[in-house]
Design a protein around this motif. Structure first.
Motif, short mmCIF file in Angstrom:
data_model
loop_
_atom_site.label_atom_id
_atom_site.label_comp_id
_atom_site.label_asym_id
_atom_site.label_seq_id
_atom_site.Cartn_x
_atom_site.Cartn_y
_atom_site.Cartn_z
N ARG A 71 -3.48 -3.38 -7.43
CA ARG A 71 -3.54 -4.23 -6.23
C ARG A 71 -2.22 -4.19 -5.46
N ALA A 72 -1.10 -4.21 -6.16
CA ALA A 72 0.20 -4.16 -5.49
C ALA A 72 0.37 -2.84 -4.73
N GLN A 73 -0.03 -1.74 -5.34
CA GLN A 73 0.11 -0.44 -4.68
C GLN A 73 -0.84 -0.32 -3.50
N ILE A 74 -2.05 -0.81 -3.66
CA ILE A 74 -3.03 -0.77 -2.58
C ILE A 74 -2.58 -1.65 -1.41
N ASP A 75 -2.03 -2.82 -1.73
CA ASP A 75 -1.50 -3.70 -0.68
C ASP A 75 -0.38 -2.99 0.09
N LEU A 76 0.48 -2.28 -0.62
CA LEU A 76 1.57 -1.55 0.03
C LEU A 76 1.03 -0.42 0.90
N ASP A 77 0.02 0.29 0.41
CA ASP A 77 -0.62 1.33 1.22
C ASP A 77 -1.16 0.73 2.52
N GLU A 78 -1.80 -0.43 2.38
CA GLU A 78 -2.37 -1.10 3.56
C GLU A 78 -1.27 -1.51 4.54
N GLN A 79 -0.20 -2.10 4.03
CA GLN A 79 0.90 -2.54 4.89
C GLN A 79 1.51 -1.36 5.65
N ARG A 80 1.71 -0.27 4.95
CA ARG A 80 2.32 0.91 5.59
C ARG A 80 1.39 1.50 6.64
N ALA A 81 0.09 1.54 6.34
CA ALA A 81 -0.86 2.08 7.31
C ALA A 81 -0.96 1.18 8.54
N GLN A 82 -0.95 -0.13 8.32
CA GLN A 82 -1.04 -1.06 9.45
C GLN A 82 0.23 -1.04 10.30
N CYS A 108 1.84 1.55 11.10
CA CYS A 108 1.65 2.67 12.02
C CYS A 108 0.58 2.26 13.02
N CYS A 109 0.36 3.09 13.97
CA CYS A 109 -0.72 2.85 14.91
C CYS A 109 -2.02 3.14 14.16
N PRO A 110 -2.82 2.10 13.84
CA PRO A 110 -3.95 2.29 12.93
C PRO A 110 -5.19 2.92 13.57
N VAL A 111 -5.00 4.03 14.21
CA VAL A 111 -6.12 4.78 14.79
C VAL A 111 -6.05 6.23 14.31
N ARG A 112 -7.07 6.97 14.66
CA ARG A 112 -7.12 8.38 14.25
C ARG A 112 -5.97 9.17 14.83
N TRP A 113 -5.53 10.14 14.05
CA TRP A 113 -4.53 11.10 14.52
C TRP A 113 -5.25 12.43 14.69
N VAL A 114 -4.81 13.23 15.63
CA VAL A 114 -5.42 14.53 15.88
C VAL A 114 -4.35 15.62 15.88
N VAL A 115 -4.79 16.82 15.65
CA VAL A 115 -3.90 17.98 15.60
C VAL A 115 -3.77 18.54 17.01
N VAL A 150 -6.43 5.86 5.57
CA VAL A 150 -5.78 5.11 4.50
C VAL A 150 -6.38 3.71 4.40
N LEU A 151 -6.61 3.07 5.53
CA LEU A 151 -7.21 1.73 5.51
C LEU A 151 -8.63 1.77 4.94
N ALA A 152 -9.38 2.81 5.23
CA ALA A 152 -10.72 2.96 4.64
C ALA A 152 -10.63 3.16 3.13
N GLU A 153 -9.65 3.93 2.68
CA GLU A 153 -9.46 4.14 1.24
C GLU A 153 -9.01 2.86 0.55
N VAL A 154 -8.17 2.07 1.21
CA VAL A 154 -7.75 0.77 0.67
C VAL A 154 -8.98 -0.09 0.43
N ASP A 155 -9.86 -0.15 1.41
CA ASP A 155 -11.08 -0.95 1.29
C ASP A 155 -11.95 -0.44 0.14
N ALA A 156 -12.11 0.87 0.03
CA ALA A 156 -12.93 1.45 -1.04
C ALA A 156 -12.33 1.15 -2.42
N LYS A 157 -11.02 1.27 -2.56
CA LYS A 157 -10.38 1.00 -3.84
C LYS A 157 -10.53 -0.47 -4.23
#
Length: 140
Positions: free
Chosen positions: A9-20, A22-29, A78-85
């Motif tokens: 939970r602590a690691q997932i919370d940190l993943d979420e904080q870091r993703a949020q 950033c600009c929490p939208v799709r990135w493109v190449v 990352v936010l979708a993976e946080v939710d899934a985890k």
């Protein structure tokens, strides 16, 4: 098992904080870098003003591989993976509680292979315990 769940939970919370953060939208190449998806900037107030360059790399095959990898692991994913985890952990806890109820105090004792697998990407964290490794205790 509670320690492993708390660690996850602590690691997932940190993943979420870091993703949020950033600009929490799709990135493109793009041809020389990764950028915030212009189509999503219009629809996301958090993204507005972040027309953004995310990362660059050389315009060669290796650079393209870097750009594609970075874009594939954007904050939205990352936010979708946080939710899934979190759902996996909650389902495990529901299952464990039901087993305890049915078996009159059942204690799994061993580390859940599902939770151990979820924790494996965080194995380089100083709080990660080797006994959580999915292959811990198995002979090679």
């Amino acid at each position: 098992m509670d320690d492993l769940i708390a660690f996850l939970r602590a690691q997932i919370d940190l993943d979420e904080q870091r993703a949020q953060a950033c600009c929490p939208v799709r990135w493109v190449v793009g041809p020389f870098g990764v950028q915030v998806d212009p189509a999503e900037i219009r629809d996301n107030k958090l993204a507005y003003g972040n027309l953004g360059y995310v990362a660059g790399s050389d315009p060669n095959e290796l650079g393209l591989a870097y750009r594609e990898h970075i874009a594939r692991h954007d904050p939205a994913r990352v936010l979708a993976e946080v939710d899934a985890k979190r759902k996996i952990i909650a389902e495990y806890e529901r299952f464990a509680a039901e087993r305890r109820r049915m078996m009159g105090g059942w204690d799994p004792g061993d580390v859940s292979p599902i939770l151990a697998a979820l924790a494996l990407p965080y194995a380089d964290h100083p709080d990660y315990r080797q006994e959580w490794r999915p292959d811990h205790g198995q002979e090679s």
